[in-house]
Scaffold this active site. Structure first.
Site, PDB file in Angstrom:
ATOM      1  N   ASP A   1       3.510  11.743  -4.454  1.00  0.00           N
ATOM      2  CA  ASP A   1       3.231  11.292  -3.095  1.00  0.00           C
ATOM      3  C   ASP A   1       1.964  11.942  -2.567  1.00  0.00           C
ATOM      4  O   ASP A   1       1.609  13.066  -2.972  1.00  0.00           O
ATOM      5  CB  ASP A   1       4.395  11.657  -2.160  1.00  0.00           C
ATOM      6  CG  ASP A   1       5.671  10.929  -2.521  1.00  0.00           C
ATOM      7  OD1 ASP A   1       5.578   9.829  -3.086  1.00  0.00           O
ATOM      8  OD2 ASP A   1       6.754  11.469  -2.226  1.00  0.00           O
ATOM      9  N   LYS A   2       1.325  11.270  -1.639  1.00  0.00           N
ATOM     10  CA  LYS A   2       0.079  11.783  -1.077  1.00  0.00           C
ATOM     11  C   LYS A   2       0.272  13.173  -0.476  1.00  0.00           C
ATOM     12  O   LYS A   2      -0.599  14.046  -0.592  1.00  0.00           O
ATOM     13  CB  LYS A   2      -0.456  10.816  -0.022  1.00  0.00           C
ATOM     14  CG  LYS A   2      -1.854  11.154   0.481  1.00  0.00           C
ATOM     15  CD  LYS A   2      -2.431  10.023   1.318  1.00  0.00           C
ATOM     16  CE  LYS A   2      -3.882  10.329   1.710  1.00  0.00           C
ATOM     17  NZ  LYS A   2      -4.510   9.205   2.438  1.00  0.00           N
TER      18      LYS A   2
END
Length: 226
Positions: A101-102
């Site tokens: 995930d970012k």
């Protein structure tokens, strides 16, 4: 001797087999000037093109272990200003194996070997991935038991996994699954919010003391049968 089109394209280092299949479905690939279809095979001497541009020569294999910072997106899409490829600015064309995930940090592989993507990500191989997680408030033993035993998310139930207490709000978790935002969804189901999530191991490759934003080469690693 012939090879499947998706394997041929992946071997050039520009994408994974899965991505090559999407390009075939979109009509972006041709063989000797004819639009390719699924099931096509490439013979010696065939001319394969993507969007009209010939592809072919197999590059030297590149395998990188990268310590992804928060805020970097695991995509090759140049339209995303935070894409991982531009951040690394590696001299050869590479792409990430899987994703983080970012907001998450830690270990991710990048390569130009499309076959590695299938080897690492296929669920039946059950490769371990280890994470250190911090949640928004102290948890109890029941939380650990439920995380380890399986949690209903995304219309299924997560597989049993290893979970270890590291502090009042920190724990270690080892997964063999790769469901979308799995750890965050598991914690949310149990009433907790993930504050930090760091992947520290994939299979037997550890993040170690690799600095944030840095990478190291894994030359020859995947040739060893992983």
């Amino acid at each position: 001797m012939s090879v499947s089109l998706n394997k041929f394209v992946a071997a050039t280092g520009i994408c994974s087999r899965r991505e090559a299949d999407r390009w075939i479905e979109a009509g972006r690939l041709t063989i000797n000037g004819q639009i390719a279809t699924k099931g096509n095979r490439v013979e010696t001497g065939d001319r394969v093109a993507l969007d009209g541009k010939l592809i072919g020569a197999q590059p030297d294999r590149v395998y990188l272990a990268f310590h992804k910072p928060a805020g970097i997106t695991c995509t090759t899409d140049a339209r995303d200003p935070d894409n991982i490829v531009d951040f690394l600015n590696y001299p050869d064309r590479i792409f990430p194996v899987g994703r983080l995930d970012k907001a998450s940090t830690g270990l991710i592989f990048l390569t130009n070997d499309g076959d590695v993507v299938n080897e690492v990500l296929r669920a039946e191989h059950e490769h371990e991935k280890e994470y250190i997680v911090t949640v928004d408030r102290p948890y109890d033993d029941r939380f650990l038991e439920r995380m380890a035993g399986g949690v209903p998310i995304l219309g299924t139930r997560t597989n049993p996994c290893q979970v270890e207490r590291l502090g009042k709000r920190r724990f270690r978790i080892v997964l063999t699954q790769g469901l979308n935002r799995q750890i965050r969804r598991m914690c949310k189901y149990l009433g907790y919010r993930v504050m930090t999530l760091k992947r520290v191991r994939i299979m037997d490759i550890t993040l170690g003391d690799l600095p944030v934003g840095a990478y190291r080469e894994l030359e020859g690693f995947f040739a060893g049968g992983h």
